[in-house]
Write a protein that holds these residues in place. Sequence first.
Motif, short mmCIF file in Angstrom:
data_model
loop_
_atom_site.label_atom_id
_atom_site.label_comp_id
_atom_site.label_asym_id
_atom_site.label_seq_id
_atom_site.Cartn_x
_atom_site.Cartn_y
_atom_site.Cartn_z
N LYS A 18 0.86 -1.19 0.00
CA LYS A 18 0.00 0.00 0.00
C LYS A 18 0.89 1.23 0.00
CE LYS A 18 -4.20 -1.48 2.39
NZ LYS A 18 -4.97 -1.38 3.63
N ARG A 19 0.61 2.17 -0.91
CA ARG A 19 1.38 3.43 -0.93
C ARG A 19 0.40 4.59 -0.80
NH1 ARG A 19 6.49 2.14 -2.44
NH2 ARG A 19 6.74 0.26 -3.70
N LYS A 20 0.86 5.68 -0.24
CA LYS A 20 -0.01 6.85 -0.06
C LYS A 20 -0.50 7.33 -1.41
CE LYS A 20 0.80 9.25 4.25
NZ LYS A 20 1.38 10.46 4.88
N GLY A 21 -1.80 7.49 -1.52
CA GLY A 21 -2.38 8.01 -2.75
C GLY A 21 -2.48 7.00 -3.88
N ASN A 22 -1.94 5.76 -3.66
CA ASN A 22 -2.04 4.73 -4.71
C ASN A 22 -2.29 3.36 -4.07
OD1 ASN A 22 -1.99 3.36 -7.08
ND2 ASN A 22 0.21 3.55 -7.44
N GLU B 148 -4.88 -3.26 -3.97
CA GLU B 148 -6.22 -3.88 -4.03
C GLU B 148 -6.34 -4.87 -5.18
OE1 GLU B 148 -8.73 -3.63 -1.88
OE2 GLU B 148 -7.50 -2.35 -0.60
N LYS B 149 -5.80 -4.47 -6.36
CA LYS B 149 -5.85 -5.35 -7.53
C LYS B 149 -5.06 -6.64 -7.28
CE LYS B 149 -6.60 -2.09 -11.34
NZ LYS B 149 -5.92 -1.34 -12.42
#
Length: 383
Positions: free
Chosen positions: A170-174, A179-180
């Motif tokens: 998980k990255r900030k803003g992305n 999720e994919k």
Amino acid sequence: MKLLHKNVDKDGKGIVSLMPEESEDIWHAYNLIAVGDNVRGSTIRKVQTESATGSSTSNRVRTTLTITVETIDFDTPACMLRLKGRNVEENQYVKMGAYHTLDLEVNRKFTLMKPEWDSVSLDRVEMACDPTQHADLGAVVMQEGLAHICLITASMTIVRAKIDQSIPRKRKGNVQQHEKGLQRYFESVMQGILRHINFDIVKCVLIASPGFVKDQFFEYMFNQAIKTDNKTLLENKGKFLLVHSSSGFKHSLREVLADPAVVAKMADTKAAGEVRTMEAFYTMLQVEPARAFYGYNHVMKAAEGQAIETLLISDNLFRCQDVVQRKKYVALVDSVKDSGGDVRIFSSLHVSGEQLDQLTGIAAILRFPMPELEDEENSDEGD
């Protein structure tokens, strides 16, 4: 396993004819057949024939052979038993004393002749032929990106599929990539369950993971089942049980099977009984160490004093090629039964059996404390 014929005399000599009906039965055959036994079964032999003109042709013929077993090879994933040995009965295609391999498979009968059928072997035949012994369980142990889909039968834990996929962090803003990746992984696990778990036989499917991975997966799986109208999953929703595990590796199954909720759900399976007995042994070792011992010498001395309440013994010990060693363990099992003790033979292909093998393969919970055995242990360590 189907018992076709049994003729064992008082001295223990005799023959037993069996028909494996499912893959589990091949495991029982592996535990029954020892080096030096005679096995009769159907096999295919390549035969060369020479014509009057001198040209030779080879064709495959099915014949029945009796061999004296010299090597035993158990193929776990294929659930097939390969026996190699010398032919000991006259046969038109195979010379006496010639080497041949017999493959034992499901729905192919075989006859086993032993110089001596001991109590452990006869109990194994009885257990294999008792339909109430089969209570199957499915398990999925998972963590993000890793899952093991297992089948837990009365005798072994089989890993049917391993799913290992990398999931972007998980990255900030992305968060989309994460999720994919997670959805792709969940889809693979769901397909693995549909491919490898037969809901007609399996009574319960455990889904275990650290954190909320199991809950997210369960939600995803049944959302997909509703979307695609997957009747197999929708009709068997009640068979799924979500439990906690420390990781997605196979060894986490041990703690999963010890969970009280799981034990209640699968109370009638042999796997649960083994895990409960192992837990009881470890608890006794911590709480009252003078009533829990492992290792042949200590357990034997406890048996001589008729002190054993429960004997834990690995089936590995009965597969040793040394006849004297095997007789030693059979005599121990018989003496514990004679004194009213309970004998649990652990399967070495179960996680609890692997654990017992690390403790020499033999352990006992005693009826009453025997501190003299503890003192002996300490003096041995001192020496």
